[in-house]
Design a protein around this motif. Structure first.
Motif, PDB file in Angstrom:
ATOM      1  N   LEU A 124       0.819  -1.218   0.000  1.00 24.79           N
ATOM      2  CA  LEU A 124       0.000   0.000   0.000  1.00 24.79           C
ATOM      3  C   LEU A 124       0.851   1.266   0.000  1.00 24.79           C
ATOM      4  CD1 LEU A 124      -2.996  -0.821   2.352  1.00 24.79           C
ATOM      5  CD2 LEU A 124      -2.859  -0.940  -0.133  1.00 24.79           C
ATOM      6  N   TRP A 134      -0.843   2.362  -3.357  1.00 29.63           N
ATOM      7  CA  TRP A 134      -2.236   2.619  -3.012  1.00 29.63           C
ATOM      8  C   TRP A 134      -2.969   3.414  -4.083  1.00 29.63           C
ATOM      9  CZ3 TRP A 134      -4.475   7.417  -2.152  1.00 29.63           C
ATOM     10  CH2 TRP A 134      -3.611   8.496  -1.981  1.00 29.63           C
ATOM     11  N   LEU A 139      -4.047   1.165  -6.903  1.00 26.34           N
ATOM     12  CA  LEU A 139      -5.127   0.285  -6.435  1.00 26.34           C
ATOM     13  C   LEU A 139      -6.456   1.039  -6.380  1.00 26.34           C
ATOM     14  CD1 LEU A 139      -3.274  -1.640  -3.586  1.00 26.34           C
ATOM     15  CD2 LEU A 139      -4.059  -2.586  -5.778  1.00 26.34           C
ATOM     16  N   TRP A 151      -9.770   0.274  -8.698  1.00 25.30           N
ATOM     17  CA  TRP A 151     -11.081   0.041  -8.073  1.00 25.30           C
ATOM     18  C   TRP A 151     -12.126   1.002  -8.647  1.00 25.30           C
ATOM     19  CZ3 TRP A 151     -13.561   3.187  -4.131  1.00 25.30           C
ATOM     20  CH2 TRP A 151     -14.707   2.594  -3.574  1.00 25.30           C
ATOM     21  N   LEU A 159      -5.912   1.140   7.000  1.00 24.41           N
ATOM     22  CA  LEU A 159      -5.131  -0.021   6.589  1.00 24.41           C
ATOM     23  C   LEU A 159      -3.653   0.325   6.732  1.00 24.41           C
ATOM     24  CD1 LEU A 159      -7.072  -0.725   3.272  1.00 24.41           C
ATOM     25  CD2 LEU A 159      -7.252  -2.036   5.396  1.00 24.41           C
ATOM     26  N   SER A 161       0.906  -3.048   4.530  1.00 23.97           N
ATOM     27  CA  SER A 161       0.091  -4.160   4.030  1.00 23.97           C
ATOM     28  C   SER A 161       0.331  -4.374   2.545  1.00 23.97           C
ATOM     29  CB  SER A 161      -1.403  -3.872   4.223  1.00 23.97           C
ATOM     30  OG  SER A 161      -1.712  -3.761   5.572  1.00 23.97           O
ATOM     31  N   HIS A 162       0.135  -5.613   2.136  1.00 23.11           N
ATOM     32  CA  HIS A 162       0.224  -5.985   0.728  1.00 23.11           C
ATOM     33  C   HIS A 162      -1.118  -6.570   0.318  1.00 23.11           C
ATOM     34  CE1 HIS A 162       4.457  -5.753   1.821  1.00 23.11           C
ATOM     35  NE2 HIS A 162       4.749  -5.741   0.532  1.00 23.11           N
ATOM     36  N   LEU A 163      -1.698  -6.039  -0.760  1.00 22.66           N
ATOM     37  CA  LEU A 163      -2.980  -6.523  -1.265  1.00 22.66           C
ATOM     38  C   LEU A 163      -2.914  -6.655  -2.778  1.00 22.66           C
ATOM     39  CD1 LEU A 163      -5.455  -4.308   0.803  1.00 22.66           C
ATOM     40  CD2 LEU A 163      -5.205  -6.782   0.981  1.00 22.66           C
ATOM     41  N   PHE A 175      -7.916  -5.663  -2.724  1.00 26.77           N
ATOM     42  CA  PHE A 175      -8.159  -4.271  -2.355  1.00 26.77           C
ATOM     43  C   PHE A 175      -9.586  -3.880  -2.719  1.00 26.77           C
ATOM     44  CE2 PHE A 175      -7.918   0.354  -3.083  1.00 26.77           C
ATOM     45  CZ  PHE A 175      -7.376   0.753  -1.875  1.00 26.77           C
ATOM     46  N   THR A 211     -12.011  -5.362  -0.311  1.00 22.94           N
ATOM     47  CA  THR A 211     -11.952  -4.642   0.968  1.00 22.94           C
ATOM     48  C   THR A 211     -12.779  -3.361   0.893  1.00 22.94           C
ATOM     49  OG1 THR A 211      -9.767  -5.548   1.475  1.00 22.94           O
ATOM     50  CG2 THR A 211     -10.388  -3.521   2.614  1.00 22.94           C
TER      51      THR A 211
END
Length: 158
Positions: free
Chosen positions: A9, A13, A16, A20, A112, A116-118, A123, A126
């Motif tokens: 992130l 981020w 991501l 999204w 978050l 963190s790794h997503l 992501f 979430t």
């Protein structure tokens, strides 16, 4: 089944969030190091929400609101409803405040860790879950804030 690559992130981020938003068909805006967008939860006729995402204090903070400001006569009962939510639910947290207004804004907030790794789908899942829970938080806190405010309701309890 191919393994989805994961993104830390701290560095990824923004990509991501943009992925999204593209999946949801929404435009992303940028302001002061934060990204924000407007989207609906619960389908085309669902609740219109503003999602604000920014790094702060080692976390990626995601705040979701329906934009309803809490007037002074509803502040105490809405704060009580938010406290009750926070005592019962772990995430998202109910937060009252807005530096841009005299009246506070009720938001659902998730933090978050930036370490963190997503994956892109992780992501997205979430944030999709956060939107669903945010709608419930906002509805319950606004509704309870209204009910608790009523002098008639309080008088009938004596």
């Amino acid at each position: 089944m191919p393994v989805e690559p994961v993104v830390e992130l701290r560095e990824g981020w923004e990509s991501l969030v943009r992925a999204w938003a593209r999946r949801r068909g929404e435009q992303v805006h940028s302001e002061d190091g934060a990204l924000y967008l407007q989207t609906k939860a619960g389908g085309p006729s669902g609740t219109r929400l503003t999602v604000d995402i920014s790094p702060a204090a080692g976390s990626l903070v995601v705040a979701v609101t329906d934009g309803t400001l809490v007037p002074p006569d509803r502040l105490a009962p809405t704060a009580a409803a938010a406290t009750a939510w926070n005592a019962h639910e772990v995430t998202p947290a109910a937060v009252l405040g807005d530096a841009r207004s005299d009246e506070p804004l009720l938001s659902a907030v998730l933090a978050l860790p930036l370490v963190s790794h997503l994956s892109v789908p992780g992501f997205a899942a979430t944030l999709d879950t956060l939107l669903e829970r945010a709608v419930r938080l906002l509805r319950e806190c606004h509704d309870l804030g209204f009910v608790l405010r009523s002098d008639d309701d309080l008088a009938t309890r004596d």
